[in-house]
Design a protein around this motif. Structure first.
Motif, short mmCIF file in Angstrom:
data_model
loop_
_atom_site.label_atom_id
_atom_site.label_comp_id
_atom_site.label_asym_id
_atom_site.label_seq_id
_atom_site.Cartn_x
_atom_site.Cartn_y
_atom_site.Cartn_z
N ILE A 77 0.95 -1.14 -0.07
CA ILE A 77 -0.05 0.15 0.13
C ILE A 77 0.82 1.12 -0.12
CG2 ILE A 77 -0.43 0.25 2.44
CD1 ILE A 77 -2.95 0.92 -0.15
N GLN A 305 -14.55 -0.07 -4.74
CA GLN A 305 -13.43 -0.65 -4.37
C GLN A 305 -13.97 -2.05 -4.14
OE1 GLN A 305 -12.48 0.07 -0.27
NE2 GLN A 305 -10.37 -0.13 -0.39
N ALA A 306 -12.64 -2.93 -4.47
CA ALA A 306 -12.90 -4.43 -4.19
C ALA A 306 -12.81 -4.47 -2.76
CB ALA A 306 -12.07 -5.27 -4.82
N MET A 308 -10.94 -5.57 0.73
CA MET A 308 -9.26 -5.81 0.52
C MET A 308 -9.03 -6.40 2.00
SD MET A 308 -7.99 -3.83 -1.95
CE MET A 308 -6.46 -3.19 -1.30
N PRO A 309 -7.83 -6.91 2.00
CA PRO A 309 -7.28 -7.61 3.15
C PRO A 309 -6.88 -6.38 4.00
CG PRO A 309 -5.74 -7.81 1.51
CD PRO A 309 -7.02 -7.24 0.69
N ASN A 310 -6.39 -6.46 5.14
CA ASN A 310 -5.82 -5.66 6.09
C ASN A 310 -4.71 -5.04 5.29
OD1 ASN A 310 -4.55 -3.49 7.83
ND2 ASN A 310 -5.00 -4.97 9.55
N VAL A 311 -4.34 -3.89 4.82
CA VAL A 311 -3.28 -3.39 3.98
C VAL A 311 -2.10 -3.46 4.89
CG1 VAL A 311 -4.53 -2.24 2.29
CG2 VAL A 311 -3.58 -0.77 4.31
N LEU A 312 -2.26 -3.23 5.98
CA LEU A 312 -1.10 -3.22 7.00
C LEU A 312 -0.16 -4.57 7.30
CD1 LEU A 312 -2.46 -0.96 10.17
CD2 LEU A 312 -1.04 -0.40 8.22
N HIS A 313 -1.10 -5.86 6.70
CA HIS A 313 -0.04 -6.89 6.93
C HIS A 313 -0.25 -7.74 5.68
CE1 HIS A 313 -0.47 -6.17 10.83
NE2 HIS A 313 -1.73 -6.62 11.09
N ILE B 97 -6.63 4.62 6.80
CA ILE B 97 -6.40 3.45 7.79
C ILE B 97 -7.05 3.90 9.10
CG2 ILE B 97 -3.96 4.10 8.61
CD1 ILE B 97 -5.15 0.59 7.45
N HIS B 144 -12.44 0.99 2.18
CA HIS B 144 -11.70 0.40 3.37
C HIS B 144 -10.33 0.03 3.03
CE1 HIS B 144 -15.69 0.40 5.63
NE2 HIS B 144 -16.25 -0.02 4.61
N LEU B 145 -9.58 0.25 4.17
CA LEU B 145 -8.06 -0.54 3.76
C LEU B 145 -8.03 -1.69 4.91
CD1 LEU B 145 -5.93 2.37 3.14
CD2 LEU B 145 -7.12 0.84 1.47
N ASN B 146 -9.04 -2.00 5.86
CA ASN B 146 -9.08 -3.20 6.65
C ASN B 146 -10.49 -3.71 6.54
OD1 ASN B 146 -8.15 -4.90 8.47
ND2 ASN B 146 -8.04 -3.43 10.01
N PRO B 147 -10.73 -4.99 6.40
CA PRO B 147 -12.17 -5.31 6.57
C PRO B 147 -12.94 -4.97 7.65
CG PRO B 147 -10.54 -7.16 5.87
CD PRO B 147 -9.79 -6.00 6.45
N ASP B 182 -5.36 -11.26 10.29
CA ASP B 182 -5.00 -10.08 9.62
C ASP B 182 -5.62 -8.89 9.77
OD1 ASP B 182 -2.97 -10.54 7.75
OD2 ASP B 182 -4.54 -10.77 5.92
N ARG B 183 -6.79 -8.76 10.52
CA ARG B 183 -7.35 -7.54 10.76
C ARG B 183 -6.95 -6.66 11.75
NH1 ARG B 183 -12.53 -8.35 12.64
NH2 ARG B 183 -13.33 -6.57 11.78
N CYS B 184 -6.09 -7.63 12.80
CA CYS B 184 -5.42 -6.74 13.92
C CYS B 184 -4.49 -5.68 13.45
CB CYS B 184 -4.76 -7.68 14.77
SG CYS B 184 -3.73 -7.02 16.07
N VAL B 185 -4.85 -4.63 13.91
CA VAL B 185 -3.73 -3.30 13.75
C VAL B 185 -2.47 -3.41 14.55
CG1 VAL B 185 -5.42 -2.03 12.52
CG2 VAL B 185 -5.09 -1.83 14.95
#
Lengths: 389, 602
Positions: A77, A305-306, A308-313, B97, B144-147, B182-185
């Motif tokens: 990202i 927007q499709a 998305m998974p959590n972009v942080l990981h 985010i 969203h950048l996180n589900p 994966d959803r954990c920040v």
């Protein structure tokens, strides 16, 4: 016209005899990295006999950037904020290709509305880029009125970008997974008004710049690209189309919504500076038509927007891909390799300027007058940032 | 070339009379577009300081700094983002985010200062003219950048679950767990909130890495009951998870359960830490519930000899006798307890203090004593007729079912109360084939029971009658049945702002006959094993006490923990009490070591 010293033809790739600098007959002159014309930070090392160029060497390295390497140490990202800087006047092509490559490798399918918004964004970008280029082309031949008109009008297109994306130059709008927002209220009307104005402006430009004895005298016959040069040199885009080669990725391998848009590939006959410039003027008009079609056909609502998974990981499975799109200068491509980690293993950016500004420019410059070099460069429409990624 | 080409360029003059494009700056200002990505705005009240903005910033332009006004606020890290405009590229990923949607951008873009340091600023804390700007970039609806939604826990259907006492939740599979993990920040606000301070982000990380053994090791550092807590924890962590502000919180409890489910019991010995060499000290623990066994585990790890005295025939306390097996199967509880005993903790079952062993003898024979006997006596409803033979206690029914005894509830029962015990008693009664009505004095939203339990209870066909106050219990059918008289309640707001109070409406009374009435309105402690003098010496008040630092009491050797020594009265608090007491007892037993250590640190 163009006389190739030491070479029998443009396809003679033998090493020419080095000139005898000690004879005192020749002069070396560096054009750039700061020089008239809009091609930016690169320089040409010219060897002159009188004011005729007998050798030309392109030098890059003034930008000190290394984007491809930067991307290997940033998450998927984060990279999307980096890629737009690879080609300053045309950031969105980078945004689109980067996002598209990431989506292909991670198996994300973007929604219909995002496809249309991306198409419109890319065409607006093409329009803004061409408007700036026209100014450069005209300026390179000493005519400074048209640059004032077109670069100022480009700002109206940038206004549209500002409304649509939140920024004028680095839009960061096309993001992996789709786009960042829909269109704001009233955007369509303003966009149509600006398209109408742009059409009028292009008519005026044609009258002043193209129906112009000086411009014609200096640009016709300058830097002719012959059809047999196209493949050996890897020439693409308007530079190739101007000599009659019908090559346009939007038509040949349609991406985004281009297969649903009504347009024809424009071609010319002899690819000299004038013909290339005139072809770009026509493509600018075509661009306006495409934007109007996008405004007509783009879905007004729905997801952009499709999931998305959590972009942080975000990890992307190992794979490789090459994606391409037709930018103002021809085929722009991204080759991307992933290894299943949170970082991209390798990105290679294929900018058309690489061949146009180095191989083609070095060959076409020879035999020309020193005063025509800036015009020749702009007629090839090159961006040094693409060479130095 | 033609004459036209010579004349045409002179057209430029025509433009000289047109209106120019340019704006007269600075006379006329040109505001940024309504969605322009300008200077940052942070609504610091909404922000919880999760630091996702800092994580996503590719320029390291954001630092999380402590802001005094938010220090110690529940569910808040006390940090707020500080921006460095020497680094920021205005991409707006921080806005995208932001878990609380507190961060956005104004459409201001001009800021002139001769002091370069002033371009570091904490948005929303440092006063800036654009803080109240309504325009500017914010995250678009639907982007969203996180589900936002969690992975749903696979469960038995309500019909299926009523057929037996089989576990209702089926557990995530690997793919589901990884997606949820994966959803954990990784903000760590959960760590601060969890009574046991479990290292949630790291064990969730271990799921993403597929390293479940490491996950188990991390969990055992702070909690020797992961299989249990992975199923029935009250999960205060999830209530503060910032992902839950705009969406659903990360399913921390189910992820914990997933890790435990992946590791076989026989591998525990190999994976987990072993106790250090024996110290020669002896510690007695009263009660083999979560508090007692947690203290036992951590004391044993420190090399002390630990003996646990338990009145019942098996360990686990309320976890075994108060939590039905469809929520926590015995095998899972045994998985936790077996590991505790496997490291050398001795549990003496069927040993009631005060009867089989005297408290005083423990004080004599051991170097320290930890008491954690919990709340085991059902509270009284304080209404007429409640001593009727067909008025049963919720706790008793749960204990009967846990011990495979038939509680004999009949076909039609009423449950009084709105806590977890009431819900469990109701659901157990449904499984025993009874028709169940729950009477609760306040509204459903006021119920202290877990929301999920209330929902599942309703799914399984229990009828909840809110705002119903029991008034009297009357005999029916010659002591074979029982009749309850209850009145409708009106909710009256507390003028002081406390929670609304139910007030009985005398004219709206109902009576109904049931096979039995199950009372589940709370529990209190049973301190029969302590003499009056000892109770006073330990400063018990109403059967509860507040321990000093490290769970110490006023008696030198005695430490306490668990439900009767904390306010929250849940398993995870008891576990932490036990762990904390273990630290305290360790300090108490090795005072010289800790004094030396503190000196060294100072």
């Amino acid at each position: 016209m163009t006389q190739l010293t030491g070479h029998s033809s443009a396809l003679d790739f033998a090493q020419p005899e080095p000139v005898d600098m000690a004879s005192g007959k020749y002069v070396k002159l560096w054009q750039g990295p700061q020089h008239p014309g809009i091609t930016g930070n690169m320089s040409l090392e010219l060897t002159l006999d009188g004011d005729t160029i007998i050798d030309c060497k392109t030098h890059v390295g003034y930008l000190h950037r290394g984007f491809e390497k930067l991307m290997e140490r940033r998450s998927f990202i984060q990279n999307f904020t980096v890629v737009c800087r690879i080609a300053v006047p045309e950031p969105t092509f980078n945004e689109y290709l980067y996002s598209h490559a990431v989506e292909q490798l991670s198996g994300i399918k973007i929604p219909e509305r995002a496809i249309w918004l991306r198409t419109m964004n890319l065409e607006l970008m093409r329009l803004a880029s061409f408007l700036m280029w026209i100014g450069g082309m005209s300026g390179a031949f000493g005519q400074y009125t048209v640059p004032n008109w077109t670069t100022a009008y480009r700002d109206f297109v940038l206004d549209l970008f500002e409304e649509m994306t939140g920024a004028r130059i680095y839009h960061m709008y096309i993001v992996p997974g789709g786009v960042r927002a829909g269109l704001p209220d009233g955007f369509e009307k303003r966009a149509r008004d600006i398209m109408d104005g742009a059409e009028k402006l292009l008519d005026q430009v044609e009258r002043v710049m193209f129906n112009n004895a000086v411009f014609k005298a200096r640009s016709k016959g300058l830097g002719i690209i012959t059809p047999d040069m196209i493949d050996p040199y890897g020439i693409v885009g308007p530079n190739a189309r101007a000599c009659g080669v019908e090559r346009d990725i939007r038509k040949d391998e349609p991406y985004l919504a281009y297969d649903q848009l009504n347009f024809e590939t424009i071609t010319g006959k002899d690819s000299d500076a004038y013909e290339r410039a005139y072809l770009r003027l026509q493509e600018t008009r075509q661009c306006i038509s495409l934007i109007r079609q996008c405004l007509d056909k783009a879905p007004k609502d729905g997801p952009f927007q499709a999931d998305m998974p959590n972009v942080l990981h975000w990890k992307i499975p190992a794979g490789e891909t090459y994606v391409k799109a037709e930018c103002t200068r021809g085929e722009y491509g991204y080759y991307m390799v992933t290894d299943g980690s949170e970082f991209v293993r390798r990105v290679h950016v294929r900018g058309p300027s690489y061949t146009h500004a180095i191989a083609v420019m070095e060959r076409l410059a020879v035999g020309n007058n020193i005063a025509d070099i800036a015009g020749l460069m702009v007629s090839l429409h090159t961006y040094p940032p693409e060479i130095e990624r | 070339m033609s004459l036209k080409d010579l004349l045409s360029p002179f057209f430029v003059w025509q433009r000289a009379f047109e209106k120019p494009y340019t704006t007269l700056r600075p006379t006329l200002d040109r505001p940024g577009a309504p969605a322009y990505r300008g200077f940052h705005i942070n609504i610091t009240e909404t922000c919880v300081g999760c630091g996702s903005c800092q994580t996503i910033c590719q320029n390291n332009a954001i630092d999380m700094v402590a802001v005094e006004a938010y220090a110690g606020r529940a569910g808040d890290s006390g940090l707020r983002p500080r921006f460095d405009y020497g680094r920021c590229c205005w991409c707006g990923l921080c806005v995208d985010i932001c878990t609380a949607a507190s961060l956005r951008m104004s459409n201001e873009y001009a800021w002139i200062s001769d002091d370069p340091d002033s371009f570091h600023f904490t948005a929303g804390v440092d006063d800036k003219p654009w803080q109240d700007n309504e325009l500017g970039y914010r995250r678009a609806e639907g982007y969203h950048l996180n589900p936002p939604k969690r992975i749903e826990m696979p469960m038995l259907s309500a019909q299926e679950s009523l057929k037996s006492f089989a576990e209702v939740t089926l557990g995530y599979n690997e793919e589901q767990a990884k997606k949820e993990a994966d959803r954990c920040v990784e903000c760590g606000i959960c760590v601060a909130t969890c009574p046991a301070h479990m290292d949630v982000p790291d064990y969730i990380h271990s799921i993403r890495d597929g390293d479940y053994e490491k996950g188990l090791q991390l969990m055992y550092r702070t909690n020797p009951f992961p299989a249990t807590c992975g199923r029935i924890c009250t999960r205060r962590c999830e209530s503060v998870c910032p992902v839950g502000i705009l969406g659903e919180p990360v399913a921390i409890r189910w992820l914990k359960r997933f890790i435990v489910d992946q590791v076989d019991k026989k591998d525990y010995q190999r994976i987990l830490e072993k106790p250090i060499a024996s110290t020669g000290f002896k510690v007695a623990i009263i009660g083999a519930g979560p508090g007692g066994l947690s203290a036992a585990y951590y004391l044993r790890q420190q090399g002390h000899a630990v003996t646990v005295y338990e009145a019942q025939a098996t360990g686990g306390g309320m976890l075994r006798y108060g939590v039905p097996s469809y929520r926590l199967p015995d095998a899972e509880l045994d998985k936790d307890i077996d590991h505790i005993t496997s490291i050398g903790v001795e549990i003496k079952y069927n040993s009631r203090i005060g009867k089989d062993v005297m408290f005083e003898s423990l004080l004599e024979n051991y170097d320290a004593v930890f008491m954690s006997t919990g709340l085991s006596v059902p509270s009284s409803m304080r209404i007429n007729g409640e001593n009727h033979a067909r008025v049963l206690s919720g706790l008793q029914i749960l204990a009967d079912v846990a011990s495979d005894r038939d509680p004999g509830i009949g076909k039609k029962v009423a449950v009084i109360g709105g806590g977890n015990v009431a819900m469990d008693a109701a659901r157990v009664s449904r499984r025993l084939g009874a028709e169940v009505t729950i009477l609760y004095r306040r509204r459903i939203s006021d119920m202290p029971a877990d929301e999920e339990e209330i929902h599942e209870c309703q799914q399984e066909g229990c009828t909840i009658v809110p705002q119903a106050i029991p008034v009297e219990i009357i005999d029916a059918d010659n002591k074979q049945k029982v009749c309850i008289k209850w009145g409708e309640a009106k909710m009256v707001d507390d003028p002081k702002g406390g929670r609304a109070r139910p007030v009985l409406q005398e004219d709206k009374m109902h009576t109904e006959t049931y096979d039995c009435i199950i009372s589940a309105i709370g529990q209190s402690s049973n301190l029969d094993y302590l003499s009056k003098e000892l109770q006073e010496q330990l400063a018990f008040e109403w059967g509860k006490l507040t321990p000093a630092e490290y769970q110490h009491t006023s008696m030198k050797k005695v430490f306490v923990g668990g439900d009767f020594a904390n306010r929250t009265a849940d398993a995870i608090s008891a576990i932490e009490d036990g762990h904390h007491a273990a630290r305290g007892i360790n300090r108490f037993l090795n005072p010289d070591f800790y004094t030396a250590l503190e000196k060294q640190e100072n």
